[in-house]
Design a protein around this motif. Structure first.
Motif, PDB file in Angstrom:
ATOM      1  N   ASN A  36      37.449  16.507  36.250  1.00  0.00           N
ATOM      2  CA  ASN A  36      37.877  17.452  35.749  1.00  0.00           C
ATOM      3  C   ASN A  36      37.109  18.861  35.672  1.00  0.00           C
ATOM      4  N   GLN A  37      37.418  19.730  36.971  1.00  0.00           N
ATOM      5  CA  GLN A  37      36.626  20.912  36.029  1.00  0.00           C
ATOM      6  C   GLN A  37      37.459  21.792  36.144  1.00  0.00           C
ATOM      7  N   SER A  38      37.993  22.047  34.477  1.00  0.00           N
ATOM      8  CA  SER A  38      38.615  23.058  34.810  1.00  0.00           C
ATOM      9  C   SER A  38      37.653  23.525  33.186  1.00  0.00           C
ATOM     10  N   GLU A  39      38.287  24.846  33.020  1.00  0.00           N
ATOM     11  CA  GLU A  39      37.605  26.175  32.405  1.00  0.00           C
ATOM     12  C   GLU A  39      37.058  25.243  30.954  1.00  0.00           C
ATOM     13  N   ALA A  40      38.312  24.742  29.862  1.00  0.00           N
ATOM     14  CA  ALA A  40      38.043  23.974  29.209  1.00  0.00           C
ATOM     15  C   ALA A  40      36.960  23.238  28.979  1.00  0.00           C
ATOM     16  N   MET A  41      36.054  21.917  30.186  1.00  0.00           N
ATOM     17  CA  MET A  41      35.788  21.115  30.721  1.00  0.00           C
ATOM     18  C   MET A  41      34.488  21.956  30.831  1.00  0.00           C
ATOM     19  N   LEU A  42      34.583  23.206  31.449  1.00  0.00           N
ATOM     20  CA  LEU A  42      32.798  23.467  31.949  1.00  0.00           C
ATOM     21  C   LEU A  42      32.605  24.419  30.730  1.00  0.00           C
ATOM     22  N   ASN A  43      33.224  24.892  29.265  1.00  0.00           N
ATOM     23  CA  ASN A  43      32.708  25.162  28.216  1.00  0.00           C
ATOM     24  C   ASN A  43      32.210  24.542  26.710  1.00  0.00           C
ATOM     25  N   TYR A  44      33.075  22.782  27.937  1.00  0.00           N
ATOM     26  CA  TYR A  44      32.490  21.723  26.735  1.00  0.00           C
ATOM     27  C   TYR A  44      30.819  21.850  27.589  1.00  0.00           C
ATOM     28  N   ALA A  45      30.787  21.194  28.080  1.00  0.00           N
ATOM     29  CA  ALA A  45      29.301  21.066  29.707  1.00  0.00           C
ATOM     30  C   ALA A  45      28.349  22.244  28.632  1.00  0.00           C
ATOM     31  N   ARG A  46      29.082  23.752  28.248  1.00  0.00           N
ATOM     32  CA  ARG A  46      27.738  24.735  28.047  1.00  0.00           C
ATOM     33  C   ARG A  46      27.529  24.412  27.327  1.00  0.00           C
ATOM     34  N   MET A  47      28.551  23.867  26.206  1.00  0.00           N
ATOM     35  CA  MET A  47      28.001  24.063  24.577  1.00  0.00           C
ATOM     36  C   MET A  47      27.348  22.762  24.538  1.00  0.00           C
TER      37      MET A  47
END
Length: 212
Positions: A36-47
């Motif tokens: 899952n490369q959604s923007e939501a997952m990206l934001n979680y990964a950044r945090m």
């Protein structure tokens, strides 16, 4: 049950440091781990990248944890199943890493859940592929001694209770969960993990001696 923990799997698994580097590199490309490369997952990964780096730097092991870790006398491999977007992994893995750094007999190896469905499917939580999962493996014969995850029992019980009552929305519970981690500072995890390590060590001692 087919053996999914093999020497090849462990050899191809990466270290915690390599995992941090992998996630940081992917984030520079606006990517994360997993399907899952959604923007939501990206934001979680950044945090989570920030959380892991923070706890790896400032997280502390209690004196009791340090003392008891030195009582581990047999080699033990801790195989971690995770993904970059997993908030519970970011809060817990730095402390598990610190524990392995204190005793050279403990080795932490990391694999990604979505790349190894055959592994996570043998360590489900209530039928789901919850992560992180830490699998304790006897490196001599690959006996699986037990597992831990996806979060300390006390907060896992609250999660399950909230799932039934719906007292908090998913977003509200996530805020509550990470506040709990921030206030707990890894102490509950350490106590729980020490108990697990003790059980796993006892199981190791009861295993048949391997012939040379």
């Amino acid at each position: 049950m087919e053996a999914v923990i093999t020497n090849q799997l462990l050899e191809n698994a990466i270290s915690y440091e390599q995992y941090l580097g992998l996630l940081s590199g992917l984030l520079m490309e606006e990517k994360t781990t997993g399907e899952n490369q959604s923007e939501a997952m990206l934001n979680y990964a950044r945090m989570n990248d920030k959380r892991m780096k923070k706890w790896t730097k400032i997280g502390k092991l209690s004196p009791e944890t340090q003392e008891r870790l030195l009582n581990i006398t047999s080699p033990l491999t801790l195989l971690v199943i995770t993904e970059g977007w997993c908030g519970d992994a970011a809060q817990n893995l730095p402390f598990i890493y610190k524990m392995t750094q204190l005793n050279p007999l403990l080795e932490m190896k990391v694999i990604l859940r979505d790349e190894h469905p055959e592994v996570i499917d043998q360590f489900l939580t209530d039928g789901g592929r919850s992560i992180p999962k830490v699998i304790a493996v006897n490196p001599e014969d690959l006996t699986i001694l037990g597992d831990w995850g996806p979060r300390p029992t006390v907060i896992q019980n609250e999660f399950l209770e909230n799932k039934k009552t719906q007292e908090r929305t998913s977003d509200e519970f996530a805020v509550y969960l990470h506040l709990w981690y921030a206030q707990d500072k890894g102490i509950t995890l350490q106590n729980e993990f020490l108990a697990k390590l003790g059980l796993w060590n006892k199981k190791q001692q009861s295993l048949p001696v391997q012939a040379d």
